[in-house]
Enzyme design. Structure first.
Site, mmCIF file in Angstrom:
data_model
loop_
_atom_site.group_PDB
_atom_site.id
_atom_site.type_symbol
_atom_site.label_atom_id
_atom_site.label_comp_id
_atom_site.label_asym_id
_atom_site.label_seq_id
_atom_site.Cartn_x
_atom_site.Cartn_y
_atom_site.Cartn_z
ATOM 1 N N ASP A 75 -0.953 1.565 -3.911
ATOM 2 C CA ASP A 75 -1.780 0.598 -4.587
ATOM 3 C C ASP A 75 -3.175 1.038 -4.877
ATOM 4 O O ASP A 75 -4.082 0.112 -5.434
ATOM 5 C CB ASP A 75 -1.759 -0.402 -3.653
ATOM 6 N N SER A 94 0.763 -1.210 0.002
ATOM 7 C CA SER A 94 0.010 -0.008 0.035
ATOM 8 C C SER A 94 0.893 1.290 0.112
ATOM 9 O O SER A 94 1.504 1.407 -0.920
ATOM 10 C CB SER A 94 -1.038 0.105 1.170
ATOM 11 N N ASP A 150 -5.859 2.332 -3.411
ATOM 12 C CA ASP A 150 -7.171 2.239 -2.683
ATOM 13 C C ASP A 150 -7.324 3.468 -1.614
ATOM 14 O O ASP A 150 -8.232 3.468 -0.950
ATOM 15 C CB ASP A 150 -6.958 0.920 -1.748
ATOM 16 N N ASP A 181 -2.314 6.526 -3.372
ATOM 17 C CA ASP A 181 -1.260 6.046 -2.931
ATOM 18 C C ASP A 181 -0.871 4.671 -3.648
ATOM 19 O O ASP A 181 -1.393 4.602 -4.877
ATOM 20 C CB ASP A 181 -1.649 5.235 -1.642
#
Length: 446
Positions: free
Chosen positions: A242, A101, A244, A240
């Site tokens: 990833d 993440s 999400d 960010d």
């Protein structure tokens, strides 16, 4: 039964340090494949963000899954919510995301989605943990899993994102700056906004495997603020690594966080009679969000921190929207997990419908001063949250706030941190209390 490997958001850690090692990932792929195969014939999607270690772990997972007899569909670099969506539309048994993440490149992790595109049920996670402690076996060679690559994955997800915007609505005339954090949105996000008519300036979309989240994206938003001001953009959007989480910057350079974005989306649904219940926040959601929703007679509840807990609360109540101030925003009328691109599109739609700028829309939510301090506790055997001195100090602060604020101490689910949060109507008082509590927590952790 307590978990040995799975945290609040899968398995995460430093690359090369157990369990974030190739041998563990091989075994994890096998254990997951064996668990999923108990549900019948098994097909598993595997996607990743842009960190260099993703290639190594992708190969290890692929081998383990195949050894268990699971067919593997490789997506390559894709946003986490895209993997949830594609798992659903390919009718796969599960999806696996290789990502840490918003963390730096030398961290990585694994999280799973069910065939419905939701976080994996607890019983399946526990089954995988049990299998990890058993000897690895290989199915008969005639039953080994096959591996193939989905070459049009990005195009499928781009079209899905665009489908969340009515065909009668476009973003012509809107000037955006989009920060992709050198992460998983680097291809798809610019395409989505451009194909919907916006003029897009792209930042940090040249991943090299090492630069993901490095001084960019939703955790380092300064360069986006500068680009919005220099380019006279209408607003900026920061993702960010990833994809999400999303934060925004208005045309004045002010940061608009997840609480404010959630309010804008919820108010829009409420005004159109489509909210369906209330809004789910977390223990970290600003008190101002709760009060602004109350003014609109919109119910608000707090879940534990973590998008999986927000999602669980939404499903239990049959509500549509929830999120965290960090930028996880869930829109259940479109997705089964937090999706930064979808959330950003819903904010842009809400602004279009009201004829407002982002700066104007955020004025309806008056945020209470909130100070959050992270205290690293490392290998300390002391549980700072249970220490008598910490408990006593927290109670004193709560009493001193006299109902005008709140105190929250909690451990991070993904890092060895204690988060000290104090919120109230007096900023100086809030900061003084937060710094004193953080200092005490650090002292008892030594």
């Amino acid at each position: 039964m307590s978990r040995k490997y799975f945290g609040t958001d899968g398995i995460r850690g430093r690359v090369g340090e157990y369990p974030i090692t190739p041998d563990f990932m091989l075994k994890l792929g096998w254990a997951a494949g064996m668990a999923f195969r108990k549900q019948g014939n098994c097909r598993v999607l595997v996607g990743k963000d842009t960190r260099i270690s993703g290639y190594m772990f992708e190969s290890a997972l692929e081998a383990g899954l195949s050894a268990a007899g699971a067919d593997v569909l490789l997506l390559g670099p894709m946003p986490t919510p895209a993997i949830a969506y594609l798992t659903r539309t390919f009718h796969a048994e599960a999806g696996i995301v290789i990502s840490a993440s918003h963390n730096p490149h030398d961290d990585n992790g694994i999280k799973f989605f069910s065939g419905q595109g939701t976080k994996l049920p607890d019983e399946i996670e526990l089954m995988i943990e049990e299998l990890l402690d058993q000897p690895m076996t290989v199915v008969d060679s005639s039953k080994l899993g096959k591996v193939s690559r989905i070459n049009d994955a990005a195009g499928r997800y781009i079209e899905f994102c665009k489908s969340s915007v009515p065909t009668s609505t476009g973003f012509e005339g809107l000037k955006l700056v989009v920060d992709c954090a050198h992460g998983a949105t680097y291809k798809v996000a610019p395409s989505v906004f451009r194909e919907l008519g916006a003029e897009v300036t792209v930042l940090h979309a040249q991943p090299d495997g090492l630069n993901i989240n490095e001084n960019c994206g939703s955790t380092h938003i300064e360069s986006l603020q500068a680009a919005v001001l220099v380019g006279h953009a209408d607003l900026g959007i920061a993702f960010d690594g990833d994809g999400d989480r999303v934060l925004m910057v208005d045309h004045t350079g002010a940061i608009v966080d997840g609480d404010e974005l959630l309010f804008i989306i919820a108010r829009d649904l409420h005004e159109r009679g489509k909210l369906q219940g209330g809004v789910v926040g977390t223990l970290m959601s600003n008190l101002g969000l709760e009060l602004a929703l109350k003014d609109l007679d919109i119910p608000f509840v707090r879940a534990k921190v973590g998008d999986r807990y927000v999602m669980a609360e939404l499903l239990e109540r049959g509500w549509l929207v929830g999120g965290e101030n960090s930028g996880h925003v869930v829109c259940c009328n479109h997705t089964t997990t937090g999706d930064a691109i979808i959330a950003a599109l819903q904010v842009l739609l809400a602004l279009r419908r009201r004829g407002e700028t982002l700066a104007q829309a955020r004025q309806a939510l008056r945020k209470c001063p909130q100070v959050l301090i992270n205290v690293r506790f490392g290998a300390s055997k002391v549980d700072p949250l249970e220490h008598p001195a910490v408990k006593e100090a927290s109670a004193r602060v709560t009493e001193d706030m006299a109902g005008r604020g709140r105190v929250l101490l909690r451990k991070s689910g993904t890092e060895p941190l204690v988060r000290v949060m104090v919120e109230g109507d007096d900023e100086n008082q809030v900061r003084t209390h937060a710094e004193a509590l953080a200092k005490l927590v650090a002292e008892v952790c030594v």
